[in-house]
Enzyme design. Structure first.
Site, PDB file in Angstrom:
ATOM      1  N   GLN A 222     -17.698  36.205 -33.777  1.00 57.65           N
ATOM      2  CA  GLN A 222     -17.394  35.066 -32.972  1.00 57.65           C
ATOM      3  C   GLN A 222     -16.468  35.323 -31.791  1.00 57.65           C
ATOM      4  O   GLN A 222     -15.521  35.961 -31.992  1.00 57.65           O
ATOM      5  CB  GLN A 222     -16.827  33.982 -33.660  1.00 57.65           C
ATOM      6  CG  GLN A 222     -16.166  32.902 -32.970  1.00 57.65           C
ATOM      7  CD  GLN A 222     -15.365  31.843 -33.849  1.00 57.65           C
ATOM      8  OE1 GLN A 222     -14.728  32.247 -34.671  1.00 57.65           O
ATOM      9  NE2 GLN A 222     -15.500  30.558 -33.436  1.00 57.65           N
TER      10      GLN A 222
ATOM     11  N   TYR B  26     -14.607  33.759 -29.166  1.00 57.02           N
ATOM     12  CA  TYR B  26     -13.976  32.616 -28.880  1.00 57.02           C
ATOM     13  C   TYR B  26     -12.638  32.979 -28.114  1.00 57.02           C
ATOM     14  O   TYR B  26     -12.443  32.778 -27.145  1.00 57.02           O
ATOM     15  CB  TYR B  26     -13.983  31.649 -30.242  1.00 57.02           C
ATOM     16  CG  TYR B  26     -14.872  30.508 -30.305  1.00 57.02           C
ATOM     17  CD1 TYR B  26     -16.227  30.853 -29.922  1.00 57.02           C
ATOM     18  CD2 TYR B  26     -14.487  29.324 -30.777  1.00 57.02           C
ATOM     19  CE1 TYR B  26     -17.205  29.812 -30.119  1.00 57.02           C
ATOM     20  CE2 TYR B  26     -15.423  28.171 -30.922  1.00 57.02           C
ATOM     21  CZ  TYR B  26     -16.939  28.599 -30.476  1.00 57.02           C
ATOM     22  OH  TYR B  26     -17.805  27.678 -30.587  1.00 57.02           O
TER      23      TYR B  26
ATOM     24  N   GLU C  74     -17.070  24.877 -38.900  1.00 57.19           N
ATOM     25  CA  GLU C  74     -16.002  26.060 -39.358  1.00 57.19           C
ATOM     26  C   GLU C  74     -15.203  25.380 -40.498  1.00 57.19           C
ATOM     27  O   GLU C  74     -14.538  25.971 -41.235  1.00 57.19           O
ATOM     28  CB  GLU C  74     -15.224  26.507 -38.022  1.00 57.19           C
ATOM     29  CG  GLU C  74     -14.273  27.712 -38.596  1.00 57.19           C
ATOM     30  CD  GLU C  74     -13.429  28.214 -37.239  1.00 57.19           C
ATOM     31  OE1 GLU C  74     -13.601  27.433 -36.129  1.00 57.19           O
ATOM     32  OE2 GLU C  74     -12.931  29.263 -37.494  1.00 57.19           O
TER      33      GLU C  74
END
Lengths: 399, 377
Positions: A126, A128, A244
């Protein structure tokens, strides 16, 4: 009010337990139970076992090859997996990216990427957070500039969990500098083997290389790897974050953790008696257990509503806060229980086999785990952010 | 009432603080932590040359300090800088026991110690003793002028580097009786002594020590046969003051780092310290820090009182430090966020020091129980 599971839910649980007993490799479960580091192969093996059963993508619709379980079924599965010390399913491809592709991806993207997630051909991570964009994620600075049929990406992502194993990363990148923060963000799928990408491990305070920095220098990404519409990435990012937050309460982990603490407290001697009989320790243990009993019912209340089709709201923030506090309390109990044996770093190396306690390896890396799990209240939207969400709901937007 | 340090102690503090600021930066400590020995002989010698080891001993013992506030001053600085060298184990614990119980020949080692030429370890805790100081299963069998030690010692800090282990062993009495416990100076190269070492989470090294019929002359005994318990209690009280002060120093660093971070880290366009939710928690940390400081002062100031008064204050301080320390360590990490989870960042080591201090000489619960028992006397 009926606090018991339905007949079909009980049957489902029995099916899950039977499967775990027959298929979860003993050596793997032992590693998980003792808190040892898992290799990439360990994760891949477990995913393959689940995939063969059709249970790897329990949250996916059947149309995409998932099991399409409801929230109660998923909860039962997660709880039994934790209690049987199954490895945690690596969530990045399966429960974070996949729902985004299923909802916003093109048919071509769905057809190409989803089967590869199931087969384990791709390991996703991920992209982010950035050094300057943590709780304030929308302030991210990694840029993607269109150049013909490519985007050219420059910037840095951080806290990339298990990025060292990944061959693919899904990233939030800025595609419009002039727009308001949340409106200039796009969602890109990037091959980690593209020239210009560098992965640097970050060693955590317990000594584990669990997370990474990922650096991008003039990385060329084909435009077909854009998910959805350019500059609409924030919508997809928020959608992903709601996924999530499934299993956010971590009830199964807490139940398993509590069991481990009880085993440890039964073995550890205090004044010639088991520590479990020490009233001070027993009181701490009881308090956490009582909190967990209530929290798991809160969790079930929310789950049954979700199974009935109601979207969870602010309750998931409440569960994140309470669930992580309880898990961290259990880690704290474990380090207390270990006494002086909490001090060693490579606890696995400490041979207590001459000691009068029966299985001293139980003490294991309890202090390392205590420190490692301080992350629970930081990642996935820190507990401060969760409290802010709760406050806004009850006190209004002025908060 | 006077809460000022004496001029001598002020100088000691200044000297040590300046030395550590110059020579014991984060990068230096990281390198020491990664080294196989887990400590630096250069730093050790430099500390000895500065008189830091001598400050732990009274003039009668050849030092120039040895009081509760000498310990507090030295260890607050060591804790503030996160020093991992075994000053506590060599100097306060094992060295303190030699000073308290040693005969002339044994006491001659103190001068070597203060000069930096001797390392020691106190091999006392056992796998089943938890925090009970009288729980000694290791036995000492006297035959003529020879003594044979047999048993197992747990998590003996600095055992590998030590020239001598000060080993507690039972000559008589029940397994948990204070009476019957003796101490022995066991040379590191003794036959039958096995030292299995490992690193510690918060720096330094320890070992599991096995004594398999270790044979020594009876002159290796430190102090009276079967009568070491009072000296052990005193040494543990002094060590608790030292560790308490060290924890206080580490808490000061945690608070400083957190304050700096709250003022410089920006999210949502402003320093995160301007968010009231965090600002108030910073305030709570500072309140608990002052509580911790006073608890350490109480413990240091009552170190030479009667046993009950001394131990009441030790337990009060240890329990409070267990609570306040946890608050500061956890809140510091939480308010920093991810950065505090990294090995590289200074706070990681400091937080570990604070938390792991709760696992020596009795934890928060042990001292709660002991405080209640002592209060009822």
């Amino acid at each position: 009010m009926d606090l018991s599971y339905s007949d079909s839910e009980r049957a489902f649980r029995a099916q899950v337990v039977a499967f775990l007993k027959a298929n979860l490799p003993e050596a793997l479960a032992e590693k998980v139970r003792l808190g040892r580091a898992l290799t990439r192969q360990d994760h891949d093996d477990w995913h393959a076992i689940l995939n063969a059963q059709g249970w790897l993508a329990s949250n996916w619709p059947r149309a995409f090859g998932g099991a399409e379980w409801n929230a109660v079924q998923r909860h039962i599965f997660e709880e039994e997996c934790a209690l049987h010390h199954a490895p945690r399913i690596v969530p990045f491809g399966l429960s974070m990216l996949a729902p985004v592709l299923q909802k916003f991806g093109s048919k071509a993207q769905q057809d190409y990427w989803l089967p590869r997630i199931l087969s384990g051909e791709d390991w996703w991570c991920q992209g982010y957070s950035e050094p300057g964009a943590g709780s304030d994620l929308a302030s991210l600075k990694t840029m993607a500039v269109r150049d013909g049929d490519h985007y050219v990406v420059n910037g840095q992502k951080t806290w990339t969990t298990l990025g060292q194993y990944a061959n693919m990363i899904f990233c939030l990148v800025r595609t419009d500098k002039t727009a308001k923060q949340q409106e200039g963000i796009s969602f890109l799928l990037i091959d980690m083997n593209t020239p210009g990408i560098e992965v640097r491990p970050i060693v955590l305070l317990d000594g584990t290389p669990e997370v990474n920095e990922v650096w991008f220098t003039d990385v060329r990404v084909p435009v077909e790897n854009l998910v959805g519409t350019e500059n609409q990435g924030w919508t997809y990012a928020k959608y992903l974050l709601t996924h999530e937050r499934t299993n956010i309460a971590g009830v199964g982990f807490s139940l398993a953790g509590l069991r481990a603490v009880k085993r440890l407290a039964a073995m550890e001697r205090s004044g010639g008696k088991p520590l479990a009989q020490n009233p001070y320790f027993a009181a701490r243990l009881a308090k956490v257990e009582m909190d967990l009993m209530a929290m798991s019912t809160t969790n079930l209340r929310i789950i049954s509503r979700a199974a009935a089709g109601q979207a969870p709201g602010v309750e998931s923030s409440m569960l994140k806060v309470k669930g992580t506090i309880i898990r961290q309390e259990i880690n704290d109990l474990a380090r207390r229980a270990a006494g002086a044996y909490a001090l060693p770093f490579a606890s696995e190396a400490v041979d207590r086999s001459n000691a009068p306690t029966p299985d001293p390896s139980e003490a294991g890396p309890v202090a390392a785990q205590y420190f490692n799990n301080r992350k629970l209240s930081i990642f996935g939207g820190s507990n401060e952010i969760q409290r802010q969400i709760i406050a806004k709901t009850t006190l209004g937007a002025g908060q | 009432m006077n809460f000022e340090l004496t001029q001598e102690r002020q100088m000691l503090q200044d000297t040590l603080r300046r030395f550590l600021a110059d020579r014991y930066g984060v990068a230096v400590r990281q390198e020491i932590l990664r080294s196989p020995a887990g400590q630096s002989t250069e730093i050790w010698q430099a500390l000895a040359d500065l008189g830091i080891l001598a400050a732990l001993f009274s003039e009668t013992d050849g030092g120039f300090g040895g009081g509760g506030f000498d310990l507090a001053v030295v260890f607050e600085e060591l804790g503030r800088a996160g020093v991992v060298e075994p000053v506590l184990d060599t100097g306060v614990l094992a060295g303190g026991l030699i000073a308290a119980l040693g005969d002339t020949a044994q006491r001659a080692q103190l001068e070597v110690l203060m000069g930096g030429g001797l390392q020691l370890a106190f091999a006392h805790g056992e796998p089943a003793s938890r925090y009970e100081p009288s729980w000694v299963e290791t036995t000492a069998q006297l035959t003529g002028d020879q003594v044979v030690l047999t048993g197992r010692k747990a998590v003996v800090i600095n055992a590998e580097a030590a020239d001598y282990l000060i080993v507690s062993a039972r000559e008589s009495g029940a397994v948990d009786a204070p009476e019957g416990v003796s101490l022995f100076m066991v040379p590191a190269n003794s036959t039958g002594l096995a030292v299995q070492g490992y690193p510690l989470l918060a720096g330094g090294r320890a070992a599991e020590v096995t004594l398999d019929a270790v044979q020594l002359p009876a002159t290796a005994r430190l102090g009276p046969a079967g009568g070491a318990a009072p000296a052990i209690a005193t040494a543990l009280a002094r060590a608790a003051v030292a560790l308490g002060a060290e924890t206080l120093g580490a808490m000061e660093t945690a608070a400083r780092l957190t304050r700096d971070y709250l003022m410089t880290r920006k999210q949502f366009g402003r320093p995160i310290g301007s968010f009231q939710a965090l600002a108030h928690r910073m305030s709570d940390m500072l309140i608990e820090l002052e509580q911790a400081r006073s608890a350490v002062i109480n413990a240091a100031g009552h170190l030479n009182d009667d046993d009950r008064t001394r131990d009441l204050h030790i337990s009060a301080a240890k329990n409070l430090l267990g609570r306040a320390g946890r608050l500061l360590a956890e809140e510091s990490i939480q308010m920093h966020g991810g950065i505090a989870m990294t090995q590289e960042y200074e706070l990681a080591h400091i937080a570990k020091r604070i938390m792991m201090a709760d696992h020596r000489f009795g934890d928060e619960d042990y001292h709660m129980e002991r405080f209640i028992a002592l209060s009822a006397q």
